[in-house]
Scaffold this motif. Structure first.
Motif, PDB file in Angstrom:
ATOM      1  N   PHE A 178      31.481  38.846  37.442  1.00 60.99           N
ATOM      2  CA  PHE A 178      32.530  38.308  38.313  1.00 60.99           C
ATOM      3  C   PHE A 178      32.560  36.784  38.355  1.00 60.99           C
ATOM      4  CE2 PHE A 178      32.473  42.589  40.285  1.00 60.99           C
ATOM      5  CZ  PHE A 178      33.837  42.830  40.264  1.00 60.99           C
ATOM      6  N   ILE A 179      31.426  36.140  38.239  1.00 63.38           N
ATOM      7  CA  ILE A 179      31.384  34.695  38.436  1.00 63.38           C
ATOM      8  C   ILE A 179      31.398  33.931  37.118  1.00 63.38           C
ATOM      9  CG2 ILE A 179      29.974  32.811  39.396  1.00 63.38           C
ATOM     10  CD1 ILE A 179      29.039  34.834  41.516  1.00 63.38           C
ATOM     11  N   GLU A 208      39.762  33.556  34.043  1.00 60.47           N
ATOM     12  CA  GLU A 208      40.954  34.252  33.533  1.00 60.47           C
ATOM     13  C   GLU A 208      41.688  35.006  34.634  1.00 60.47           C
ATOM     14  OE1 GLU A 208      42.316  37.580  30.236  1.00 60.47           O
ATOM     15  OE2 GLU A 208      40.249  36.887  30.289  1.00 60.47           O
ATOM     16  N   LEU A 209      40.934  35.633  35.533  1.00 59.73           N
ATOM     17  CA  LEU A 209      41.554  36.440  36.586  1.00 59.73           C
ATOM     18  C   LEU A 209      41.711  35.675  37.895  1.00 59.73           C
ATOM     19  CD1 LEU A 209      39.766  39.851  35.968  1.00 59.73           C
ATOM     20  CD2 LEU A 209      41.915  39.010  35.025  1.00 59.73           C
ATOM     21  N   LYS A 210      41.398  34.364  37.865  1.00 55.20           N
ATOM     22  CA  LYS A 210      41.549  33.499  39.044  1.00 55.20           C
ATOM     23  C   LYS A 210      40.809  34.071  40.252  1.00 55.20           C
ATOM     24  CE  LYS A 210      45.938  31.476  37.575  1.00 55.20           C
ATOM     25  NZ  LYS A 210      45.296  30.205  37.163  1.00 55.20           N
ATOM     26  N   VAL A 260      46.687  46.512  40.365  1.00 52.22           N
ATOM     27  CA  VAL A 260      47.540  45.466  39.786  1.00 52.22           C
ATOM     28  C   VAL A 260      46.692  44.408  39.080  1.00 52.22           C
ATOM     29  CG1 VAL A 260      49.419  45.778  41.436  1.00 52.22           C
ATOM     30  CG2 VAL A 260      47.610  44.128  41.953  1.00 52.22           C
ATOM     31  N   GLN A 261      45.419  44.350  39.423  1.00 51.63           N
ATOM     32  CA  GLN A 261      44.494  43.494  38.682  1.00 51.63           C
ATOM     33  C   GLN A 261      43.804  44.344  37.607  1.00 51.63           C
ATOM     34  OE1 GLN A 261      44.090  40.274  39.058  1.00 51.63           O
ATOM     35  NE2 GLN A 261      45.247  39.919  40.938  1.00 51.63           N
ATOM     36  N   TYR A 262      44.623  45.094  36.857  1.00 52.57           N
ATOM     37  CA  TYR A 262      44.083  46.058  35.907  1.00 52.57           C
ATOM     38  C   TYR A 262      43.212  45.405  34.833  1.00 52.57           C
ATOM     39  CZ  TYR A 262      48.014  44.304  33.184  1.00 52.57           C
ATOM     40  OH  TYR A 262      48.904  43.483  32.536  1.00 52.57           O
TER      41      TYR A 262
END
Length: 738
Positions: free
Chosen positions: A190-191, A197-199, A377-379
Motif C-alpha cells: 500500500f505504501i 498510481e492509485l493516489k 471502483v478502485q478495481y
C-alpha cells in the motif's frame, strides 16, 4: 477519527481541506491549497524533506518514547471505552500522542541533557515512535464497546466480566496480535508499490507526519509546537473539568432539554414531550464538538441531515402508521406519561419493533454497499494485489532456490526482476536491515492463528473452521479498510463488522447450533474479524506516518507491539471498571446513563441472523435495497463522471456513510454537537486560517481525550458511592433523570 473504529467517530469530510492539504508551508497559511497545488509543491509519495540541521537519530526506539507513548495511549484507551459505550464512537491516538508526546519528551530532552534514558536529543523519528506506541496502547477498545458486551446482554455467556477476566484477556490478545502480524507485509504493497498510481494519500497519517515535521523545524517549529501543546493541554483540562463537574448538575452543565423546560413551564399541558421523546435536545459534549472540528462541514451536515431524515421524518411516520411502536417510560406518572423511547431493541420478535430497529437495516446496508462500491471502483488495487503477491512469491522462491542449489530459476528470476523493476513503486527509504524480518511476522502469524483456534474452541465454543474463516475475514476487511481509508479517510469498520455478522449468521445456519450458542459465535467471530482489521488499519497508518518521516518500520512495529501488549490487559480492565460502575451496560436497562448504541446494534444483528422469531421488517428491507442502489449509483457517478472540470461537484455530494451512521445511532443528540463543532471550525477558518491550522486540531484532540478521561473518573466516583446521581442534582432533566 478513525476510524473497531467500530471506529465510527472519524466520518471524514473528503471534500473539506484536511491539514494535509493546507499545512504544507507557512506561505499557505492564508490561502486555500488544493491537492494538485500541494503535490506540485510537495511530493507526498516519498519521504518528506526534513530540516537539515536536525541531529541524526541512530535509534529512535527509545525507552522514554515508548513509555510516554504507552502512557498517552492508555489515556486514549480509557477515553475510548467511555465514549464508545456512551456513543458507539472511538478515536485514534495519533494526533493526541504526537503533540502531547512532543511536549513531554522535549521537556525531558531539555531538562535532563545527557542523562541516560531520559536525556539526549529529540527528533521527528522518535516523535513518530511515541505516536506508534500510543496508537498500540490506545487500540482494541472497539470490541469492548460492541461485540463483547452484546454477548453479556444476550445471556450468551455465564458470569460477570470480573469472573471472565481470563477469557476477555485471551480474546483481546488474539485480536490484537493477529492483526499486528498479518498486516505487516501490506506496508510494501500500500505504501511503496501502489500508493502513487492509485493516489493513496492516507490523509490523517500524512497530516500527522506533516505536523511532526513542522514541530521539529528549528526554532520556529518549536514555538509552533509549544503553541499546539498549550492549546491541547488547555482544551484537555477544560473538557475534563467540565465532564466531571457536570455529573453533579447534568441538566445544567451537560444536557439541555428545552422541550422538557417548555413542558414544565406549561405545567404539563404542552406537546413538547413528543419532540423530546425523539431525542431532540442539546448536549454540551466536548468530545463531539471536537469531532465536528475534525470532520468538516460536508460530513457534519450529512450526519445532521441523516438524523433529521431518521428521527424527524421516517421514525415519526412509521409510528404514525403503526409500522413501529415506542415505549412509555413513565406510564404510571400522569405528568410524564407522554415521554416515550423510540430506540428500544428489547423484546425483538415478540412485539412490533421500534423505529430504531427498523432504521438499523438501511443504515447497515448503506454502509456495506458504500464500502464495497468504493473498493470495486478502485478495481486496479485488486489487480495490483494479485500481481504483487505473485511477483513477491516468485522473488522468494527464486531466492530460496539460489540458497539451496546455488543457481537461480530462469522463470522465477524473470518474475522477480519484474517485481524489482516495477515502475509504479516508489523508493523505500528503509534499509533492508530496517524492515520487519519476515520470520518474525510469519512466525507470529502462525502462532497467533494456532492460539486463536485453541482459545475460541475451548473458551468460546467455536470450531476451528469458523475461527479460520474469521481470520480470513479480518484480513479481507483490513485490505478493504486500508484501501478505502487511504483515499477517503473513512475506515468502514462498522460496515465490516456488520458484514462479518451476516457471514457468520449464514455459516452457522442449519448446523444444529442452539440459538444462544449461534449468537455467541456470531459475536465473538465478528469481534475477531473486525478487531483484527482495526489493529491492522492502525498499524498501516503508523507505517505511512513513519515512511514520510524516514522512521525505520521495524522500530515502529516494535513500538506498536509493546503498546498493544499493554492494551491487552488495559482494555479488559477498563471494561470491568465500567460494567461494575454501571451494570445497566450489560442488562439493557432503558434508563441507563450509557446509550451503548454499538452494543445494541450488534446484539440486534446477532438475533436477526440466528433467531427464526426475529426478522427484518419487510418495509425496512425494501427501503434498504433502494437506498443501497442509490448510494452505489452515487459512488459510480462520482468516480467515473465527476472528473476533470466536473470534479468540483463532488464537494457537494452527501456523505452516505455519515447519513447511514445517523440511522444506526439511537438519537440525534451527537449529530447536533458535531454540526456545532464543524460550524465553529468553518467560522474559525474563515476568520483566520493560520490560527485554525495552528490550534484547531490540537483543541479538537484535547476536547476528545479530556471528556473521555472525565468519563473514567465518573465511573470511579460511581463505584466509590460519591457520584452525581447520589450527591448531585438532576434539575432541568425530563422526569428528573438525565
Amino acid at each position: 477519527m478513525a476510524t473497531t473504529e467500530v471506529r465510527e467517530a472519524y466520518v471524514a469530510d473528503t471534500s473539506a481541506h484536511s491539514p494535509t492539504e493546507e499545512k504544507v508551508d507557512d506561505k499557505y497559511d492564508d490561502v486555500k491549497v488544493d491537492e494538485k497545488e500541494m503535490e506540485e509543491e510537495l511530493d507526498l509519495y516519498v519521504p518528506l524533506k526534513m530540516d537539515p540541521n536536525l541531529p541524526y537519530e541512530p535509534n529512535p526506539l527509545t525507552v522514554r518514547a515508548v513509555v510516554v507513548g504507552i502512557a498517552l495511549g492508555a489515556l486514549v484507551n480509557a477515553s475510548n471505552l467511555y465514549l464508545g459505550l456512551k456513543t458507539g464512537f472511538t478515536f485514534s491516538a495519533n494526533i493526541f500522542g504526537s503533540i502531547f508526546g512532543y511536549g513531554i519528551v522535549k521537556l525531558l530532552s531539555r531538562s535532563c541533557h545527557n542523562w541516560p534514558i531520559l536525556g539526549g536529543t529529540f527528533g521527528p523519528q522518535e516523535n513518530s515512535i511515541i505516536q506508534a506506541a500510543a496508537t498500540g496502547a490506545g487500540g482494541i477498545a472497539g470490541i469492548f464497546v460492541a461485540g463483547i458486551p452484546a454477548i453479556y446482554r444476550l445471556g450468551a455467556i455465564k458470569g460477570t466480566p470480573q469472573e471472565n477476566f481470563g477469557p476477555l484477556i485471551t480474546i483481546t490478545l488474539v485480536c490484537s496480535f493477529f492483526g499486528l502480524f498479518f498486516v505487516t507485509p501490506l506496508r510494501k504493497f500500500f505504501i511503496i508499490r501502489v500508493a502513487r498510481e492509485l493516489k493513496l494519500l492516507f490523509p490523517t497519517p500524512t497530516a500527522v507526519a506533516l505536523t511532526i515535521r513542522s514541530m521539529h523545524a528549528g526554532a520556529a517549529g518549536a514555538r509552533e509546537a509549544i503553541s499546539k501543546l498549550k492549546a491541547l493541554a488547555l482544551a484537555f483540562t477544560v473538557s475534563l473539568i467540565q465532564r466531571v463537574a457536570s455529573y453533579y448538575a447534568i441538566g445544567i452543565l451537560y444536557d439541555w432539554h428545552p422541550f422538557t423546560w417548555i413542558h414544565i413551564w406549561s405545567k404539563g399541558t404542552s406537546w413538547a414531550l413528543n419532540i423530546e421523546s425523539w431525542g431532540w435536545y442539546w448536549e454540551w459534549t466536548p468530545a463531539f464538538i471536537g469531532s465536528g472540528i475534525l470532520i468538516g462541514m460536508n460530513a457534519a451536515i450529512s450526519l445532521f441531515a441523516g438524523a433529521v431524515i431518521a428521527w424527524a421524518i421516517i421514525g415519526p411516520t412509521l409510528v404514525h402508521y403503526g409500522e413501529c411502536i415506542g415505549k412509555q417510560l413513565y406510564p404510571d406518572d400522569p405528568y410524564w406519561d407522554s415521554l416515550y423511547t423510540f430506540a428500544s431493541l428489547s423484546n425483538l420478535g415478540k412485539e412490533k419493533p421500534s423505529p430504531r430497529y427498523w432504521l438499523l437495516w438501511p443504515g447497515v446496508l448503506i454502509m456495506v454497499a458504500t464500502s464495497i462500491a468504493e473498493l470495486l471502483v478502485q478495481y486496479k488495487v485488486l489487480g495490483h494485489a494479485g500481481k504483487a503477491a505473485w511477483k513477491g512469491m516468485a522473488s522468494g522462491i527464486n531466492d530460496a532456490k539460489i540458497k539451496i542449489t546455488g543457481k537461480p530459476s530462469p522463470f522465477f528470476e524473470r518474475q522477480a526482476n519484474k517485481y524489482a523493476d516495477d515502475s509504479n513503486m516508489v523508493a523505500d527509504s528503509a534499509r533492508p536491515e530496517d524492515q520487519v524480518p519476515m520470520w518474525q511476522w510469519m512466525l507470529g502469524l502462525v502462532v497467533s492463528i494456532v492460539i486463536a483456534i485453541i482459545v475460541f474452541h475451548y473458551q468460546w465454543g467455536m470450531n476451528p473452521g469458523l475461527t479460520i474463516l474469521a481470520c480470513l475475514l479480518g484480513f479481507l476487511f483490513s485490505f478493504l479498510a486500508i484501501q478505502i481509508g487511504a483515499v477517503t479517510d473513512q475506515t468502514p469498520l462498522t460496515a465490516a463488522s456488520k458484514a462479518s455478522q451476516l457471514v457468520f449468521g449464514a455459516a452457522t445456519a442449519g448446523k444444529g447450533y442452539a440459538i444462544i450458542d449461534a449468537q455467541r459465535i456470531n459475536l465473538v467471530a465478528g469481534g475477531l474479524a473486525s478487531g483484527a482489521a482495526d489493529v491492522g488499519t492502525s498499524l498501516t497508518s503508523d507505517f505511512r506516518t513513519g515512511f514520510l518521516l524516514g522512521t525505520p518500520p521495524n522500530k515502529q512495529w516494535y513500538a506498536q507491539a509493546m503498546g498493544t501488549l499493554i492494551s491487552v490487559f488495559l482494555a479488559p480492565g477498563l471494561f470491568v471498571l465500567f460494567t461494575t460502575a454501571y451494570p445497566c451496560i450489560l442488562n439493557g436497562d432503558e434508563k441507563c446513563a450509557f446509550g451503548v448504541p454499538s452494543v445494541a446494534a450488534w446484539a440486534a444483528v446477532a438475533q436477526a441472523v440466528t433467531d427464526p422469531s426475529v426478522s427484518i421488517p419487510w418495509s425496512s428491507g425494501i427501503f434498504s435495497i433502494v437506498m443501497a442502489i442509490v448510494v452505489v449509483a452515487q459512488v459510480v457517478v462520482r468516480h467515473f463522471y465527476l472528473v476533470g472540470e466536473r470534479e468540483w461537484v463532488r464537494e457537494y455530494l452527501p456523505n452516505w456513510g455519515a447519513i447511514a451512521l445517523s440511522f444506526v445511532l439511537p438519537s440525534p443528540v451527537f449529530t447536533t454537537a458535531s454540526l456545532f463543532g464543524a460550524l465553529v471550525a468553518f467560522a474559525w477558518r474563515k476568520w483566520k486560517l493560520s490560527s485554525f491550522e495552528l490550534y484547531g486540531y490540537a483543541v479538537a484532540a484535547g476536547f476528545i481525550a479530556g471528556e473521555g478521561l472525565g468519563g473514567v473518573i465518573g465511573a470511579i466516583l460511581q463505584i466509590a458511592g460519591v457520584s452525581g446521581d447520589i450527591l448531585g442534582t438532576n434539575a432541568g432533566c425530563p422526569a428528573n433523570a438525565c
